[in-house]
Design a protein around this motif. Structure first.
Motif, PDB file in Angstrom:
ATOM      1  N   LEU A  12     -77.723  30.290  34.454  1.00 37.39           N
ATOM      2  CA  LEU A  12     -76.337  28.923  34.108  1.00 37.39           C
ATOM      3  C   LEU A  12     -76.865  28.010  35.451  1.00 37.39           C
ATOM      4  O   LEU A  12     -77.457  28.308  36.407  1.00 37.39           O
ATOM      5  N   GLU A  13     -76.454  26.959  34.880  1.00 38.00           N
ATOM      6  CA  GLU A  13     -76.967  25.504  35.686  1.00 38.00           C
ATOM      7  C   GLU A  13     -75.913  24.936  35.893  1.00 38.00           C
ATOM      8  O   GLU A  13     -74.843  24.640  35.408  1.00 38.00           O
ATOM      9  N   ARG A  14     -75.733  24.549  37.502  1.00 36.65           N
ATOM     10  CA  ARG A  14     -74.406  23.822  38.047  1.00 36.65           C
ATOM     11  C   ARG A  14     -74.924  22.958  39.064  1.00 36.65           C
ATOM     12  O   ARG A  14     -75.580  23.326  39.917  1.00 36.65           O
ATOM     13  N   ALA A  15     -74.503  21.669  39.140  1.00 38.33           N
ATOM     14  CA  ALA A  15     -74.761  20.658  40.096  1.00 38.33           C
ATOM     15  C   ALA A  15     -73.493  21.100  40.977  1.00 38.33           C
ATOM     16  O   ALA A  15     -72.428  20.883  40.597  1.00 38.33           O
ATOM     17  N   VAL A  16     -73.836  20.877  42.271  1.00 33.57           N
ATOM     18  CA  VAL A  16     -72.689  21.057  43.488  1.00 33.57           C
ATOM     19  C   VAL A  16     -72.224  19.727  44.145  1.00 33.57           C
ATOM     20  O   VAL A  16     -73.255  18.990  44.354  1.00 33.57           O
ATOM     21  N   THR A  17     -71.066  19.451  43.990  1.00 33.97           N
ATOM     22  CA  THR A  17     -70.696  18.224  44.480  1.00 33.97           C
ATOM     23  C   THR A  17     -69.644  18.402  45.700  1.00 33.97           C
ATOM     24  O   THR A  17     -69.398  19.478  46.092  1.00 33.97           O
ATOM     25  N   GLU A  18     -69.689  17.272  46.366  1.00 35.77           N
ATOM     26  CA  GLU A  18     -68.632  17.628  47.562  1.00 35.77           C
ATOM     27  C   GLU A  18     -67.179  17.995  47.224  1.00 35.77           C
ATOM     28  O   GLU A  18     -66.676  18.634  48.066  1.00 35.77           O
ATOM     29  N   ASN A  19     -66.914  17.499  46.022  1.00 39.87           N
ATOM     30  CA  ASN A  19     -65.518  18.191  45.647  1.00 39.87           C
ATOM     31  C   ASN A  19     -65.434  19.646  45.338  1.00 39.87           C
ATOM     32  O   ASN A  19     -64.663  20.298  45.633  1.00 39.87           O
ATOM     33  N   ASP A  20     -66.446  20.145  44.906  1.00 42.22           N
ATOM     34  CA  ASP A  20     -66.911  21.620  44.629  1.00 42.22           C
ATOM     35  C   ASP A  20     -66.852  22.420  46.120  1.00 42.22           C
ATOM     36  O   ASP A  20     -66.167  23.486  46.017  1.00 42.22           O
ATOM     37  N   ILE A  21     -67.451  21.882  46.991  1.00 45.97           N
ATOM     38  CA  ILE A  21     -67.551  22.247  48.155  1.00 45.97           C
ATOM     39  C   ILE A  21     -66.069  22.208  48.901  1.00 45.97           C
ATOM     40  O   ILE A  21     -65.584  23.363  49.426  1.00 45.97           O
ATOM     41  N   GLU A  22     -65.419  21.457  48.949  1.00 47.49           N
ATOM     42  CA  GLU A  22     -64.032  21.201  49.262  1.00 47.49           C
ATOM     43  C   GLU A  22     -62.926  22.219  48.494  1.00 47.49           C
ATOM     44  O   GLU A  22     -62.167  22.654  49.126  1.00 47.49           O
ATOM     45  N   LEU A  23     -63.208  22.264  47.041  1.00 45.44           N
ATOM     46  CA  LEU A  23     -62.322  23.230  46.295  1.00 45.44           C
ATOM     47  C   LEU A  23     -62.611  24.469  46.837  1.00 45.44           C
ATOM     48  O   LEU A  23     -61.798  25.350  46.932  1.00 45.44           O
ATOM     49  N   PHE A  24     -63.865  24.855  46.857  1.00 49.66           N
ATOM     50  CA  PHE A  24     -64.365  26.372  47.284  1.00 49.66           C
ATOM     51  C   PHE A  24     -63.698  26.608  48.566  1.00 49.66           C
ATOM     52  O   PHE A  24     -63.239  27.640  49.058  1.00 49.66           O
TER      53      PHE A  24
END
Length: 466
Positions: free
Chosen positions: A22-34
């Motif tokens: 599985l491939e996924r790009a991590v964004t600042e939004n992903d980090i804040e949501l996590f």
């Protein structure tokens, strides 16, 4: 919407060496949501200033965000739906930064007949092929084949309330000002006075019946130590005293406490009050709307019921002058109506067209004004383009000038309750700014209102175009 299905691999179907990714790009939004979901708000992930002094020199993604991709592969592909995740070993070998693309791969190492146990190698790599995580997982593989519809997940938009931050910091850096808290005889009003003092935004002077102020403080559970209290007989006397102190320069801001708005404004605009200027007073809602990329002012939604063209000119200029105080040199003003064309049967469109011309000829200064514009065209570039509207304001308004109080009040409250906006309330046009907040306002709105008031101290109000 096209249906997508998840299919598993049963224990009998799985072979040693089978693999899935599985491939996924991590964004600042992903980090804040996590961080929001997990509660892990370690500044190493969220605070660039803090992270600059950390080992990696900039924010990194949570390690468990990367590990969660392993869980996603196991739960959706290999083995897929029906598997039970028993254990995982993890070694984090390199940091993952915002903007990285992570590929999570699982590979079957061993099948153990007892209880359908499967052992898998788990590896995550970045876009450069570098390993960022490695380990092993143990799962119970499903016994029966399953094909299920993949659930359509809701869209997510993080609601950030940071539009006021720069204004608040700028206010704190400006000279301190004394503010008359007029008739603070409710727990909420007293609490507000404590908050603006503790946040170093205003120096409150409490004006009202001392006994009621003390009772409100006791109910709120706050101390009045250090407060200057000016005892008055009732709310009307408190308003009069506050105006008197503003005229004499003893206070530079008025803050509405637990008296009626009309009572306070009546004292302000009385012919002999000394606080009137050449301008019509008007109210601004400075809105922090998560879905809009910048602060937005809605005016007038609280004072002028059915303003005339001349009054709208003053309402517009008051808001423009405030924007100047906030560092916006040429704010964009959208004069709202139900449609974007001039219609003789709709007076709001005639006023909008007139205000546009008045701005072009200097009767409104320091702004670009355009109207009539319907609400969607004022704040959405896509909507404006769809309708073929060519305008320097459409889609990017800083100020929404509404046709009347009812329209403004409904618009502001829709933004507050449906769009999660926070609204700072301020009255302009008198010799001192007047903070007008609601009992339902959150702390951030009260702080922003105080900051805007502090920044607008000293504004002068000559007639537009003079």
């Amino acid at each position: 919407m096209i249906d997508v299905f998840l299919e598993n691999r049963t224990y009998d179907q799985i072979k040693v060496g089978d693999t899935a990714s599985l491939e996924r790009a991590v964004t600042e939004n992903d980090i804040e949501l996590f961080a929001l979901v997990s509660g892990d708000v370690n500044p190493a992930h969220l605070d660039a200033e803090f992270a600059a002094k950390d080992i990696f020199g900039k924010p990194v993604a949570h390690g468990m965000w990367t590990a969660s991709l392993i869980s996603a592969v196991l739960g959706t592909t290999l083995p897929g739906p029906g598997c039970i995740y028993l254990g995982q070993t993890i070694a984090f070998t390199k940091p993952v930064f915002p903007g990285d693309t992570v590929t999570a791969t699982v590979t079957v190492l061993e099948k153990q007949n007892k209880k359908r146990l499967v052992r898998l190698e788990t590896v995550c790599t970045n876009q450069d092929g570098e390993t960022v995580l490695k380990g092993e997982a143990t799962v119970i593989a499903p016994k029966d084949s399953v094909r299920v519809k993949r659930k359509h997940m809701p869209g997510i938009r993080l609601r950030r309330h940071d539009r006021y931050d720069a204004f608040i910091e700028r206010a704190k850096a400006s000279p301190t000002v004394q503010a008359a808290i007029v008739h603070p005889c409710s727990p909420i009003a007293i609490q507000g006075a404590v908050e603006v003092r503790d946040e170093d935004l205003l120096e409150p002077v409490l004006i009202g019946p001392r006994a009621k102020i003390e009772a409100a403080a006791e109910e709120a559970g706050v101390s009045l130590d250090g407060f200057n209290i000016i005892d008055t007989e009732h709310s009307h006397a408190a308003a009069a005293k506050a105006v008197e102190m503003a005229v004499s320069g003893d206070v530079s801001v008025l803050v509405k406490g637990s008296l009626h708005t009309d009572e306070l404004l009546g004292a302000v605009i009385a012919r002999d009050s000394g606080l009137r200027t050449e301008r019509r007073i008007s109210h601004v809602y400075a809105m922090d709307i998560p879905a809009y990329e910048k602060p937005l002012i809605v005016t007038d939604a609280a004072v002028n019921i059915l303003p005339s063209l001349d009054q709208k000119r003053d309402i517009c200029q008051n808001a423009v002058d405030l924007m100047h105080q906030l560092g916006i040199e040429e704010p964009l003003v959208a004069v709202l109506a139900a449609v974007e064309t001039v219609n003789a049967d709709m007076p709001a469109t005639l006023d909008a067209a007139a205000l546009t011309v008045m701005a072009a000829r200097g009767q409104i200064s320091g702004a670009r004004v355009d109207g009539p514009l319907a609400y969607d065209n004022a704040i959405s570039m896509a909507a404006a383009k769809t309708k073929g509207i060519v305008s320097p304001v459409a889609g990017q308004a800083d100020i929404l000038l509404v046709p009347d109080l009812q329209a403004g009040n409904m618009l502001a409250k829709q933004l507050i309750y449906f769009a999660d906006a926070i609204a700072a309330g301020l009255i302009l046009g008198a010799r001192v700014p007047i903070v007008l907040t609601s009992r339902a306002d959150p702390l951030t709105a009260r702080m922003a209102s105080a900051a805007l008031a502090r920044l607008s101290v000293g504004m002068t109000y000559t007639k537009s175009g003079s």
